[in-house]
Write an enzyme that holds these catalytic residues in place. Structure first.
Site, mmCIF file in Angstrom:
data_model
loop_
_atom_site.group_PDB
_atom_site.id
_atom_site.type_symbol
_atom_site.label_atom_id
_atom_site.label_comp_id
_atom_site.label_asym_id
_atom_site.label_seq_id
_atom_site.Cartn_x
_atom_site.Cartn_y
_atom_site.Cartn_z
ATOM 1 N N LYS A 39 0.838 -1.204 0.000
ATOM 2 C CA LYS A 39 0.000 0.000 0.000
ATOM 3 C C LYS A 39 0.868 1.248 0.000
ATOM 4 O O LYS A 39 1.697 1.452 0.891
ATOM 5 C CB LYS A 39 -0.933 0.042 1.209
ATOM 6 C CG LYS A 39 -1.967 1.170 1.050
ATOM 7 C CD LYS A 39 -2.846 1.344 2.264
ATOM 8 C CE LYS A 39 -2.295 2.452 3.110
ATOM 9 N NZ LYS A 39 -3.313 3.252 3.800
ATOM 10 N N LYS A 67 -7.412 8.387 -2.038
ATOM 11 C CA LYS A 67 -8.750 8.866 -1.664
ATOM 12 C C LYS A 67 -9.153 10.138 -2.410
ATOM 13 O O LYS A 67 -9.393 11.186 -1.815
ATOM 14 C CB LYS A 67 -8.842 9.102 -0.152
ATOM 15 C CG LYS A 67 -8.606 7.843 0.686
ATOM 16 C CD LYS A 67 -8.887 8.073 2.156
ATOM 17 C CE LYS A 67 -8.611 6.855 3.022
ATOM 18 N NZ LYS A 67 -7.188 6.505 3.172
ATOM 19 N N ASP A 70 -13.248 15.016 -5.944
ATOM 20 C CA ASP A 70 -13.279 16.307 -6.652
ATOM 21 C C ASP A 70 -14.419 16.238 -7.655
ATOM 22 O O ASP A 70 -15.197 15.275 -7.641
ATOM 23 C CB ASP A 70 -11.907 16.558 -7.321
ATOM 24 C CG ASP A 70 -11.602 18.047 -7.464
ATOM 25 O OD1 ASP A 70 -12.512 18.811 -7.869
ATOM 26 O OD2 ASP A 70 -10.461 18.449 -7.187
ATOM 27 N N ILE A 71 -14.540 17.217 -8.526
ATOM 28 C CA ILE A 71 -15.597 17.144 -9.536
ATOM 29 C C ILE A 71 -15.274 15.986 -10.497
ATOM 30 O O ILE A 71 -14.103 15.603 -10.646
ATOM 31 C CB ILE A 71 -15.781 18.472 -10.293
ATOM 32 C CG1 ILE A 71 -14.505 18.859 -11.041
ATOM 33 C CG2 ILE A 71 -16.233 19.586 -9.348
ATOM 34 C CD1 ILE A 71 -14.689 20.033 -11.991
ATOM 35 N N PRO A 72 -16.337 15.419 -11.126
ATOM 36 C CA PRO A 72 -16.114 14.213 -11.939
ATOM 37 C C PRO A 72 -15.013 14.369 -12.994
ATOM 38 O O PRO A 72 -14.172 13.482 -13.165
ATOM 39 C CB PRO A 72 -17.485 13.982 -12.593
ATOM 40 C CG PRO A 72 -18.462 14.546 -11.606
ATOM 41 C CD PRO A 72 -17.773 15.753 -11.007
ATOM 42 N N THR A 125 -12.954 6.285 9.382
ATOM 43 C CA THR A 125 -13.137 5.791 10.760
ATOM 44 C C THR A 125 -12.772 6.858 11.786
ATOM 45 O O THR A 125 -13.068 6.717 12.963
ATOM 46 C CB THR A 125 -12.307 4.519 11.012
ATOM 47 O OG1 THR A 125 -10.998 4.743 10.507
ATOM 48 C CG2 THR A 125 -12.930 3.326 10.327
ATOM 49 N N GLN A 195 -5.211 2.425 16.663
ATOM 50 C CA GLN A 195 -6.404 1.728 16.171
ATOM 51 C C GLN A 195 -7.242 1.302 17.373
ATOM 52 O O GLN A 195 -6.741 0.647 18.285
ATOM 53 C CB GLN A 195 -6.008 0.481 15.361
ATOM 54 C CG GLN A 195 -5.212 0.791 14.100
ATOM 55 C CD GLN A 195 -6.085 1.228 12.940
ATOM 56 O OE1 GLN A 195 -7.256 1.566 13.114
ATOM 57 N NE2 GLN A 195 -5.507 1.251 11.761
ATOM 58 N N GLY A 215 -0.225 -2.517 8.599
ATOM 59 C CA GLY A 215 0.947 -1.646 8.591
ATOM 60 C C GLY A 215 1.916 -2.006 9.691
ATOM 61 O O GLY A 215 2.728 -2.930 9.568
ATOM 62 N N ARG A 216 1.820 -1.294 10.816
ATOM 63 C CA ARG A 216 2.827 -1.392 11.873
ATOM 64 C C ARG A 216 3.104 -2.780 12.423
ATOM 65 O O ARG A 216 4.265 -3.063 12.750
ATOM 66 C CB ARG A 216 2.484 -0.398 12.987
ATOM 67 C CG ARG A 216 2.713 1.041 12.540
ATOM 68 C CD ARG A 216 1.965 2.040 13.375
ATOM 69 N NE ARG A 216 0.525 1.977 13.130
ATOM 70 C CZ ARG A 216 -0.364 2.750 13.726
ATOM 71 N NH1 ARG A 216 0.018 3.633 14.615
ATOM 72 N NH2 ARG A 216 -1.642 2.641 13.430
HETATM 73 O O1 C5P Z 1 -0.214 0.511 10.966
HETATM 74 P P1 C5P Z 1 -1.647 0.133 10.725
HETATM 75 O O2 C5P Z 1 -1.840 -1.369 10.546
HETATM 76 O O3 C5P Z 1 -2.596 0.729 11.716
HETATM 77 O O4 C5P Z 1 -1.937 0.782 9.302
HETATM 78 C C1 C5P Z 1 -3.180 0.679 8.688
HETATM 79 C C2 C5P Z 1 -3.180 1.390 7.361
HETATM 80 O O5 C5P Z 1 -4.514 1.444 6.899
HETATM 81 C C3 C5P Z 1 -2.681 2.825 7.442
HETATM 82 O O6 C5P Z 1 -2.057 3.114 6.196
HETATM 83 C C4 C5P Z 1 -3.958 3.616 7.609
HETATM 84 O O7 C5P Z 1 -3.861 4.902 7.080
HETATM 85 C C5 C5P Z 1 -4.943 2.801 6.805
HETATM 86 N N1 C5P Z 1 -6.340 2.948 7.212
HETATM 87 C C6 C5P Z 1 -6.801 2.647 8.496
HETATM 88 N N2 C5P Z 1 -8.111 2.791 8.824
HETATM 89 C C7 C5P Z 1 -8.959 3.226 7.906
HETATM 90 C C8 C5P Z 1 -8.522 3.545 6.631
HETATM 91 C C9 C5P Z 1 -7.199 3.385 6.317
HETATM 92 O O8 C5P Z 1 -6.033 2.234 9.342
HETATM 93 N N3 C5P Z 1 -10.229 3.334 8.235
#
Ligand code: C5P
Length: 237
Positions: A39, A67, A70-72, A125, A195, A215-216
């Protein structure tokens, strides 16, 4: 026919949330052979631009999480420019409305058979019920998610990005057709970070996620490749 993940490894999308391409590549090198996609998010894309996508795409298919909203006409132009760089998935905001989503899909289709999937983001979220009211949305967050999801799919989105707790309600309301990409994943025992509402990789897939974004728990591990392998091994076959 758009792809579904090819086996457990194909389901794992590793989020490379780094400020520089050099850092992203240092992570991506060992992790890409263990994952389905990488990603590339807004921070890195704004910092390093199309060359970042080209480099990462040499290692694995890329989920470009920008993400767009904007306008189409503008979104169509942006999707056309991005599709030429070869990402496998691009995100747009469902709140841009049906005309914007249809324009995004049309622009993606112009890229031919290997076109990027267009994934709609519904309610971020980070927005709770009070924040939604502040921007004039009286609906309950989950109802707003379903409303935007249905509209986005009818307008031509290939799938949705949603949180683990939205997977069940979305599948119940909208069936098995939409591709679901699900962040907010934490393997059992790993740090939550910022999170709040998470699921394990296994739970998310059992609930109906097609892809999981992690991610992390991978990028912050002492051995990121081993962490990715362990997540893949935990997924249902
Ligand atoms: O490090 P972590 O596993 O929390 O990363 C999750 C990834 O998903 C990040 O790039 C974050 O921006 C993205 N993301 C998220 N929650 C969302 C939308 C996107 O954690 N609702």
């Amino acid at each position: 026919m758009l792809p579904r993940p090819d086996g457990p490894q194909g389901r794992l999308i590793v989020a490379l949330d780094t400020p520089t391409l050099a850092q992203a590549e240092a992570l991506a090198g060992p992790v890409a052979p263990e994952a389905g996609l990488l990603k590339l998010g807004l921070e890195l894309f704004c910092a390093e631009g199309p060359p970042a996508l080209a480099r990462l795409r040499g290692l694995a298919p890329v989920f470009l999480d920008v993400k767009l909203h904007d306008i189409p006409n503008t979104v169509a132009g942006a999707i056309g420019a991005l599709a030429a760089l070869g990402p496998a998935m691009i995100t747009i905001h469902a709140a841009g409305g049906p005309a914007m989503i249809a324009a995004a899909r049309k622009a993606a289709e112009a890229a031919g058979a290997a076109r990027p999937m267009i994934l709609a983001v519904t309610v971020l979220t980070s927005l709770d019920a009070a924040t939604l009211r502040a921007i004039g949305v009286e609906a309950d967050p989950v109802n707003q998610v379903i409303r935007l999801a249905r509209m986005a799919l009818e307008a031509g989105a290939d799938g949705l990005v949603c949180s683990p707790r939205e997977v069940g309600p979305i599948r119940a309301a909208l069936g098995e057709g939409p591709r679901l990409v699900v962040p907010g994943i934490r393997p059992a025992g790993s740090a939550l970070g910022d999170q709040a509402r998470v699921a394990t990789p296994e739970e998310a897939v059992r609930d109906g996620a097609d892809w999981i974004v992690v991610g992390r728990p991978v990028t912050g591990a002492a051995d990121p490749a081993a962490a990715a392998r362990a997540i893949v091994a935990s997924l249902p076959r």
